[in-house]
Design an enzyme around this catalytic site. Structure first.
Site, PDB file in Angstrom:
ATOM      1  N   TYR A  99      32.180  49.145  54.735  1.00  0.00           N
ATOM      2  CA  TYR A  99      32.615  49.985  54.210  1.00  0.00           C
ATOM      3  C   TYR A  99      32.817  50.754  52.427  1.00  0.00           C
ATOM      4  O   TYR A  99      32.736  49.732  51.917  1.00  0.00           O
ATOM      5  CB  TYR A  99      33.841  49.384  54.502  1.00  0.00           C
ATOM      6  CG  TYR A  99      35.338  50.866  53.669  1.00  0.00           C
ATOM      7  CD1 TYR A  99      35.431  51.068  55.332  1.00  0.00           C
ATOM      8  CD2 TYR A  99      36.088  50.661  52.639  1.00  0.00           C
ATOM      9  CE1 TYR A  99      37.247  52.655  54.474  1.00  0.00           C
ATOM     10  CE2 TYR A  99      36.376  51.421  52.549  1.00  0.00           C
ATOM     11  CZ  TYR A  99      37.602  52.166  53.259  1.00  0.00           C
ATOM     12  OH  TYR A  99      38.435  53.365  53.036  1.00  0.00           O
ATOM     13  N   ASP A 101      27.819  49.062  45.708  1.00  0.00           N
ATOM     14  CA  ASP A 101      29.388  50.194  45.390  1.00  0.00           C
ATOM     15  C   ASP A 101      30.050  48.969  45.199  1.00  0.00           C
ATOM     16  O   ASP A 101      30.574  47.758  46.216  1.00  0.00           O
ATOM     17  CB  ASP A 101      29.742  50.253  47.471  1.00  0.00           C
ATOM     18  CG  ASP A 101      30.968  50.933  47.434  1.00  0.00           C
ATOM     19  OD1 ASP A 101      31.783  50.645  46.336  1.00  0.00           O
ATOM     20  OD2 ASP A 101      31.196  51.056  48.183  1.00  0.00           O
ATOM     21  N   TYR A 105      46.674  54.373  56.787  1.00  0.00           N
ATOM     22  CA  TYR A 105      46.339  53.310  57.433  1.00  0.00           C
ATOM     23  C   TYR A 105      47.674  52.274  58.722  1.00  0.00           C
ATOM     24  O   TYR A 105      47.508  51.828  58.558  1.00  0.00           O
ATOM     25  CB  TYR A 105      45.294  52.337  57.015  1.00  0.00           C
ATOM     26  CG  TYR A 105      44.055  52.351  56.588  1.00  0.00           C
ATOM     27  CD1 TYR A 105      43.405  52.082  57.327  1.00  0.00           C
ATOM     28  CD2 TYR A 105      43.687  53.146  55.442  1.00  0.00           C
ATOM     29  CE1 TYR A 105      42.136  52.552  57.343  1.00  0.00           C
ATOM     30  CE2 TYR A 105      42.378  53.066  55.390  1.00  0.00           C
ATOM     31  CZ  TYR A 105      41.270  53.488  56.742  1.00  0.00           C
ATOM     32  OH  TYR A 105      40.385  53.514  56.690  1.00  0.00           O
ATOM     33  N   LYS A 136      39.238  51.601  41.835  1.00  0.00           N
ATOM     34  CA  LYS A 136      39.736  50.269  42.364  1.00  0.00           C
ATOM     35  C   LYS A 136      40.266  49.393  40.457  1.00  0.00           C
ATOM     36  O   LYS A 136      41.058  50.052  39.945  1.00  0.00           O
ATOM     37  CB  LYS A 136      39.515  49.347  42.835  1.00  0.00           C
ATOM     38  CG  LYS A 136      39.241  49.639  44.364  1.00  0.00           C
ATOM     39  CD  LYS A 136      39.532  48.908  45.582  1.00  0.00           C
ATOM     40  CE  LYS A 136      39.411  49.125  46.982  1.00  0.00           C
ATOM     41  NZ  LYS A 136      38.898  49.539  47.747  1.00  0.00           N
TER      42      LYS A 136
HETATM   43  C1  LIG Z   1      38.049  50.796  48.922  1.00  0.00           C
HETATM   44  C2  LIG Z   1      36.693  50.363  48.385  1.00  0.00           C
HETATM   45  C3  LIG Z   1      36.141  52.016  48.481  1.00  0.00           C
HETATM   46  C4  LIG Z   1      36.360  53.250  48.893  1.00  0.00           C
HETATM   47  O1  LIG Z   1      37.405  53.737  47.652  1.00  0.00           O
HETATM   48  P1  LIG Z   1      39.198  54.513  47.544  1.00  0.00           P
HETATM   49  O2  LIG Z   1      39.613  54.856  46.475  1.00  0.00           O
HETATM   50  O3  LIG Z   1      40.086  53.600  48.502  1.00  0.00           O
HETATM   51  O4  LIG Z   1      38.578  56.146  48.504  1.00  0.00           O
HETATM   52  C5  LIG Z   1      34.618  52.158  48.640  1.00  0.00           C
HETATM   53  N1  LIG Z   1      33.905  50.976  48.895  1.00  0.00           N
HETATM   54  C6  LIG Z   1      34.214  49.711  48.933  1.00  0.00           C
HETATM   55  C7  LIG Z   1      33.399  48.721  48.533  1.00  0.00           C
HETATM   56  C8  LIG Z   1      35.761  49.826  49.080  1.00  0.00           C
HETATM   57  O5  LIG Z   1      36.263  48.697  48.813  1.00  0.00           O
END
Ligand SMILES: *Cc1c(COP(=O)(O)O)cnc(C)c1O
Length: 426
Positions: A144, A240, A17, A269
């Site tokens: 996202y 998610d 990015y 994460k």
């Molecule tokens: C960061 C994020 C992703 C992607 O995760 P990466 O480990 O960066 O591939 C997917 N969904 C959400 C809600 C996110 O915040």
């Protein structure tokens, strides 16, 4: 200085990015401790964005380091098809105990994007395996879900995805149910389900907070209504929780705020406390059973070389130990309260709007005459200002947010607030 990290970096690296032509030099970080990072010149920074939302217990945590180093000497990795190991089994056992009750199986992968890819494949193949043709997916506007092609497809179309738009599969977007448009979203969903009768495979959503889309927040009650409608219409629900998981929203998972349970959950994460890359997708027994068959073609054909890496799983277990400690849960409560109080203060500042807070996450927008995109010109100025004052805050366009590690002290959080207030002094 030709031996500085910054200089050597520029000879060989390409950053995520980052427009490499115009970006400022990257800061060379040599050490991390708690909520602090130290650069190669000895300058200290407070990590107010948890290093892209992953770090929940602080940097270089000695407990995680100890557990990981013991595991490194015991078993570093083993192929996960046909083999298994203690850290993978234990992490799954312990997560299933604290996730929504209907979750029954864990599928490991490498990061948030792959966790989403697996979720999408599970949902589509769930129907395929039963000979049912349902191929459409519902998403939120501004969502996202990651940077791989499937994850990009279910994310909002934006400047990030523009070059690839013709390669992304179509999805149906519904508006975000902010307070004033709650009924609108619900009727929009009902209408969409009516128009695409029996064609919708799944609804994927970021529960309560849309992260990269600008820290947009909406309430649990509305989300619950949306899930009820989906369930009534045989649409699978994919939460998610890559960003919201592990305490971010004040509860262990954002889904804990709702009575309805999703069919599939994505985590990454905070999963390893920000130590290692690891992702996973969990599902209910109903999903899992649709893949059980004497017909080999009904297998979930997905896997990565490092699936369920024992070191990453061990970091996950250690992070979970720390997460569930009483002291840490108290810290989460304290941060939630502190952020809520500061939000009240921010609401009195005229140059700010849309102050919002969910759990440990506080966000607000800086008023601007430009259209409020990611490329807003305020962004770089703000980023520089905080960096020069020893704070890492990375605005999303004109949106500023604080998402600290849970170990951050009351004093350090107040220091971040002080620097923010300074910005808006008349
Ligand atoms: C960061 C994020 C992703 C992607 O995760 P990466 O480990 O960066 O591939 C997917 N969904 C959400 C809600 C996110 O915040």
């Amino acid at each position: 200085m030709s031996d500085s990290l910054t200089f050597r970096d520029k000879q060989v690296l390409w950053h995520p990015y980052t427009q490499m032509k115009t970006a400022r030099d990257p800061v060379g970080i040599v050490r991390g401790q708690g909520s602090y990072l130290f650069d190669e010149h000895g300058k200290r920074y407070i990590d107010a964005v948890s290093s892209w939302w992953v770090n929940i217990h602080g940097h270089s945590h000695p407990y995680i380091a100890q557990k990981v180093s013991e595991q490194l000497l015991r078993l570093e990795h083993v192929i996960f098809a046909g083999f298994t190991h203690e850290p993978a089994v234990q992490l799954a056992e312990r997560l299933l105990k604290i996730l929504p009750k209907n979750q029954s199986k864990v599928f490991y992968s490498d990061n948030g994007s792959t966790a989403v890819e697996v979720a999408i494949k599970m949902a589509i193949q769930f129907w395929h395996n039963q000979g049912i043709k349902k191929e459409k997916i519902i998403v939120f506007e501004n969502s996202y879900h990651g940077d791989t092609f499937g994850a990009m497809s279910v994310s909002a179309r934006s400047a990030f995805t523009a070059a690839f738009s013709s390669y992304l599969f179509d999805v149906i977007s519904i508006p975000l149910p902010k307070k004033e448009v709650k009924e609108k979203t619900i009727s929009f969903l009902k209408q969409t389900l009516g128009e695409n009768k029996d064609q919708i495979a799944a609804f994927i959503f970021e529960p309560l907070v849309l992260g990269a889309g600008g820290m947009l927040m909406y309430n649990a009650d509305t989300l619950n209504s949306l899930l009820e409608i989906c369930k009534d219409n045989d649409v699978l629900c994919i939460a998610d929780e890559v960003m919201t998981g592990f305490g971010r929203t004040g509860k262990l998972f954002a889904c804990n705020h709702l009575p309805q349970e999703p069919d599939i959950i994505c985590l990454s994460k905070g999963l390893t406390g920000g130590t290692m890359a690891l992702g996973l997708t969990t599902c209910s027994e109903k999903i899992y059973e649709a893949f059980l068959s004497d017909d080999r073609l009904k297998t979930l054909f997905h896997g990565h070389s490092y699936t369920a890496n024992p070191i990453a799983c061990t970091a996950g277990l250690a992070s979970l130990d720390l997460l569930l400690e009483e002291n840490n849960l108290k810290n989460i409560d304290r941060i939630c309260a502190q952020q809520t109080r500061f939000a009240e203060q921010l609401r009195t500042i005229v140059k700010i709007e849309n102050v919002r807070c969910t759990g440990t996450i506080l966000a607000f927008d800086i008023k601007t005459n430009e259209n409020t995109s990611y490329f807003n010109s305020q962004r770089d100025r703000l980023y520089e200002y905080f960096l020069s004052n020893g704070i890492i805050l990375r605005p999303l366009g004109n949106t500023l947010y604080i998402m600290p590690p849970y170990c951050i002290s009351q004093t350090d959080l107040e220091e971040i607030y002080r620097q923010i207030l300074n910005l808006f002094k008349e």
